[in-house]
Write an enzyme that holds these catalytic residues in place. Structure first.
Site, PDB file in Angstrom:
ATOM      1  CD  GLU A 113     -21.180  20.433  53.062  1.00  0.00           C
ATOM      2  OE1 GLU A 113     -19.990  20.400  52.399  1.00  0.00           O
ATOM      3  OE2 GLU A 113     -22.020  19.939  52.692  1.00  0.00           O
ATOM      4  CE  LYS A 115     -16.855  27.529  46.460  1.00  0.00           C
ATOM      5  NZ  LYS A 115     -15.471  27.913  46.140  1.00  0.00           N
ATOM      6  CG  ASP A 117      -9.503  29.032  48.842  1.00  0.00           C
ATOM      7  OD1 ASP A 117      -9.828  28.473  47.324  1.00  0.00           O
ATOM      8  OD2 ASP A 117      -9.051  30.072  48.692  1.00  0.00           O
ATOM      9  CE1 TYR A 224     -16.953  18.761  47.542  1.00  0.00           C
ATOM     10  CE2 TYR A 224     -15.046  19.529  48.782  1.00  0.00           C
ATOM     11  CZ  TYR A 224     -15.690  19.335  47.528  1.00  0.00           C
ATOM     12  OH  TYR A 224     -15.014  19.558  46.134  1.00  0.00           O
ATOM     13  CE  LYS A 311     -16.412  31.585  44.872  1.00  0.00           C
ATOM     14  NZ  LYS A 311     -15.517  31.720  44.181  1.00  0.00           N
ATOM     15  CB  CYS A 405      17.646  55.796  41.886  1.00  0.00           C
ATOM     16  SG  CYS A 405      18.159  54.793  43.114  1.00  0.00           S
ATOM     17  CB  CYS A 408      22.271  56.342  43.503  1.00  0.00           C
ATOM     18  SG  CYS A 408      21.319  55.686  42.224  1.00  0.00           S
ATOM     19  CB  CYS A 423      18.219  52.331  40.093  1.00  0.00           C
ATOM     20  SG  CYS A 423      19.869  53.236  40.453  1.00  0.00           S
ATOM     21  CB  CYS A 429      22.372  52.268  43.071  1.00  0.00           C
ATOM     22  SG  CYS A 429      20.676  52.370  43.952  1.00  0.00           S
TER      23      CYS A 429
HETATM   24  P1  AMP Z   1     -15.438  27.332  42.221  1.00  0.00           P
HETATM   25  O1  AMP Z   1     -14.218  26.642  42.172  1.00  0.00           O
HETATM   26  O2  AMP Z   1     -15.435  28.468  42.960  1.00  0.00           O
HETATM   27  O3  AMP Z   1     -16.398  27.179  41.311  1.00  0.00           O
HETATM   28  O4  AMP Z   1     -16.338  26.437  43.455  1.00  0.00           O
HETATM   29  C1  AMP Z   1     -16.627  25.150  43.327  1.00  0.00           C
HETATM   30  C2  AMP Z   1     -15.690  24.253  44.022  1.00  0.00           C
HETATM   31  O5  AMP Z   1     -15.509  24.566  45.623  1.00  0.00           O
HETATM   32  C3  AMP Z   1     -16.012  22.821  43.813  1.00  0.00           C
HETATM   33  O6  AMP Z   1     -15.197  22.414  42.732  1.00  0.00           O
HETATM   34  C4  AMP Z   1     -15.367  22.278  45.236  1.00  0.00           C
HETATM   35  O7  AMP Z   1     -13.609  21.817  44.967  1.00  0.00           O
HETATM   36  C5  AMP Z   1     -15.055  23.405  46.180  1.00  0.00           C
HETATM   37  N1  AMP Z   1     -15.810  23.328  47.532  1.00  0.00           N
HETATM   38  C6  AMP Z   1     -15.108  23.544  48.714  1.00  0.00           C
HETATM   39  N2  AMP Z   1     -15.635  23.209  49.945  1.00  0.00           N
HETATM   40  C7  AMP Z   1     -16.942  22.639  49.168  1.00  0.00           C
HETATM   41  C8  AMP Z   1     -17.989  22.146  49.973  1.00  0.00           C
HETATM   42  N3  AMP Z   1     -18.212  22.197  51.080  1.00  0.00           N
HETATM   43  N4  AMP Z   1     -19.127  21.629  49.232  1.00  0.00           N
HETATM   44  C9  AMP Z   1     -18.815  21.604  47.805  1.00  0.00           C
HETATM   45  N5  AMP Z   1     -17.877  22.057  47.089  1.00  0.00           N
HETATM   46  C10 AMP Z   1     -16.964  22.583  47.764  1.00  0.00           C
HETATM   47 ZN    ZN Z   2      20.181  53.907  42.490  1.00  0.00          ZN
END
Ligand code: AMP
Ligand code: ZN
Length: 667
Positions: A113, A115, A117, A224, A311, A405, A408, A423, A429
């Protein structure tokens, strides 16, 4: 009769839910916005007329409106673990070896899957209905953010079909990139600092107190993981596929891989493709697909043994540092900027990167002519993270930070504990001078039409203005001969300046550009002191006695008026007719009838617009607050007051009054 109405309401709800699912989960609209709104309004009207059929999970309840002052802490029924990380194929192969040994088999397949953010969330469903939404917190317990979560359209309030009686589903609340960009555009237009990155903004959104504010943010939720006493499927993949069918947004990038080498292909593909996704990901998550095997593997103290995150490296490139330039801000702060040989990075071409400050340059020993590593993480501006010393030219010399600066030539200063150089030549200025005038004319300040930032620079360069008071001495004849100016534009400028004499005192006070005196503070000061003369003669103690004025602001105000240059400029503004006190007209409407009283305004009104009502409260010395609390004295309710607000007011015993009652109150 009542049955048919109930049926009608139910069928509208069902239909709207389906359209929501098609649009927000499957990304496949099956109705026009117009028709959707029409049906939603129809449902809303029926629900209002027949309140006995109220349902908190109706599609009409997605607009929010509840206020949460303190989010309750909720213990997770099952702990929310983190994930172990890996950074290479070797790491993954080692992980595979470990789990195969525990399972004592060579037959393992994986679900891969993305990940996502964002901020993780734990949703509890009972008999097909969303019951609770709780943030991850420390993994053991988190905050109850159910009211806010309900406004996110891709999260089903009611499932489409049978699934598991009671379960928790976990996912990530994210802010897609285009929605994030739009939010920032709006913020910049409002003169506010843009948000730094989508992840923090998404996670901050979950804790907003007003759920109708959350409803306005384009948040999304990608799912997920499912936790239940008994899951009626054999694999993780099947479980997720079924979850999608019953209403959850499970991205379709998930894939089953039968070996670590195909896992690695998935990773390589998405390492490149990720820049084309509508949201940010920071890696891949690999999970053992068989639920029986997952159970056998179990958890370590921190993370499941059956899953591992891979990662991505932050996008990084190396390129040549051609030059270091220094920018001067409106307040005099100096920012060093790296000018680079253009390089392709994370889907965009990067020519400049931030160097932060002198310490950073020294720490990394960054020199002109160096080949440097540029990185683009969650932040918008790329940064330099290191130097490729092996490519350093032999004649290279250490960077000497500027001492003066660039604008000036004044010697820079650096206050103790401050990372930045400044500055100090505030009034000589050029950048600081033009910056202040640009602030003065800006929309939220004097709103001088016909003039922009470049006009200010042009007029300054021609020696026609050196401060904002000079604007009022400009003539058309002076402007017409300037580059790219004509009679028409000159007329507009003069007219705009003339009109600014009508701008009310509170805005003028903001326009002066006193450090830390933003719009709201300026309003407070104007209301309290009523004229610039009163403000100028106020002592430190008198200043901090004003609500919300602290030491820092008070000192800055004293500092500003302690400078003779500012006093002279203000005297001139006065002479030109700029509003430096509250107008008689405003004063006439102002009373202290409501002083000490706090109001919450909710619903739609007929005698006033919402803003008029708020202004009227303030004009009469009252305070407007957006959230109901023990400190609230009155709630002015219009039509459509939110039911949860009403409930809360009743619970706290706060009187709910109508706009008519209010009108009588101030008469
Ligand atoms: P980390 O925060 O880097 O420790 O990663 C763990 C976090 O990744 C989990 O707490 C989830 O919130 C997040 N996460 C995002 N996508 C997924 C996914 N497909 N499966 C599991 N966790 C995920
Ligand atoms: Zn200045």
């Amino acid at each position: 009769m009542s049955d048919t109405i109930k049926d009608k309401i139910e069928s509208l709800r069902k239909e709207l839910r389906l359209h929501n699912y098609n649009y927000y989960v499957l990304d496949n609209a099956t109705i026009s916005d117009y028709d959707f709104d029409k049906k939603l309004k129809e449902l809303d009207a029926l629900e209002k007329k027949y309140p006995q059929y109220f349902d908190e999970n109706s599609p009409t309840q997605r607009v929010g409106g509840t206020i949460t002052k303190n989010f309750d802490t909720v213990v997770h029924k099952t702990r929310m673990y983190s994930l172990d990380n890996s950074y290479s194929l070797e790491d993954l192969l080692e992980w595979e070896k470990r789990i195969k040994k525990i399972l004592d088999t060579t037959e393992v397949s994986y679900t891969c899957e993305l990940k996502y953010d964002g901020a993780s969330i734990n949703l509890t469903y009972n008999n097909g209905v969303l019951e609770k939404a709780v943030t991850r917190g420390d993994g053991f317990s988190g905050d109850d953010v159910t009211e806010n979560i309900k406004t996110i359209k891709s999260i089903p309030l009611v499932l489409k079909d049978d699934f598991i009686d009671t379960f928790q589903i976990r996912g990530e609340i994210i802010l897609p990139l285009d929605g994030f960009a739009k939010m920032n555009e709006a913020r910049i237009a409002e003169g506010e600092e843009p948000y730094k990155n989508p992840r923090n903004t998404a996670s901050g959104s979950l804790k907003l107190q007003d759920s109708s504010e959350v409803a306005k943010r384009p948040l999304d939720c990608l799912l997920y993981h499912i936790v239940a006493d008994k899951i009626p499927f054999k694999t993780h993949f099947e479980t997720l596929e079924r979850a999608r069918e019953v209403g959850f947004k499970v991205p379709d990038a998930i894939e089953v891989c039968n070996s670590i080498s195909s896992v690695f292909e998935f990773i390589s593909k998405w390492d490149k493709e990720r820049y084309h996704l509508p949201y940010e990901i920071d890696g891949i998550v690999v999970k053992v697909n068989s639920l029986a095997q997952q159970e056998e593997l179990g958890y370590t103290a921190k993370a499941p043994r059956w899953a591992i995150a891979y990662k991505f490296k932050a996008a990084q490139e190396s390129t040549l540092l051609k030059e270091i330039t220094y920018q001067v801000g409106r307040t005099g702060a100096i920012t060093p900027v790296a000018n680079l040989e253009p390089v392709q990075l994370a889907g965009t071409i990067v020519k400049r990167a931030s160097l932060h400050n002198a310490d950073q340059i020294e720490k990394l020993d960054i020199r002109i002519g160096d080949t440097v590593f540029v990185e683009k993480g969650g932040e918008i501006i790329p940064k330099i993270v290191g130097v490729d010393i092996s490519k350093r030219p032999p004649n290279s010399v250490p960077t000497k930070y500027i001492t003066h600066c660039p604008d000036c030539n004044t010697a820079l200063v650096r206050a103790e504990g401050d990372a930045k150089h400044y500055c100090p030549n505030e009034y000589g200025c050029p950048t600081q001078i033009t910056g202040r005038i640009q602030h003065y004319i800006s929309r939220k300040a004097m709103n001088i039409d016909g003039m922009g930032a470049e006009t200010v620079e042009l007029l300054y360069n021609e020696g026609l203005i050196t401060n904002y008071a000079d604007l009022y001495t400009l003539t058309e004849a002076q402007i017409i001969p300037l580059e790219r100016m004509a009679e028409k534009s000159a007329q507009n400028i003069i007219r705009g300046i003339e009109k600014s004499k009508e701008v009310p005192f509170e805005k003028v006070l903001f326009a002066l550009g006193i450090r830390f005196v933003g719009e709201t503070v300026a309003k407070k000061l104007a209301r309290h002191f009523k004229s610039i003369d009163n403000l100028m003669s106020a002592s430190f103690d008198e200043l901090i006695a004003v609500e919300e004025i602290g030491d820092k602001i008070a000192e800055s105000i004293l500092n500003f008026f302690g400078n003779l240059i500012n006093i002279q400029i203000i005297d001139r503004l006065k002479a030109y007719g700029v509003q430096l006190k509250i107008s008689k007209e405003t004063l006439k409407h102002q009373t202290t009838k409501l002083s000490g009283k706090t109001f919450v305004v909710s619903g739609v009104f007929t005698l006033y617009s919402r803003n008029e009502l708020k202004k009227s409260i303030e004009d009469n010395g009252g305070k407007v607050s957006s959230a109901i609390s023990k400190k609230t004295d009155y709630i002015i309710a219009g039509e459509n007051m939110g039911p949860s607000k009403k409930e809360k007011a009743e619970k706290l015993g706060i009187p709910i009054i109508s706009e008519l009652d209010y009108k009588e109150m101030i008469q």
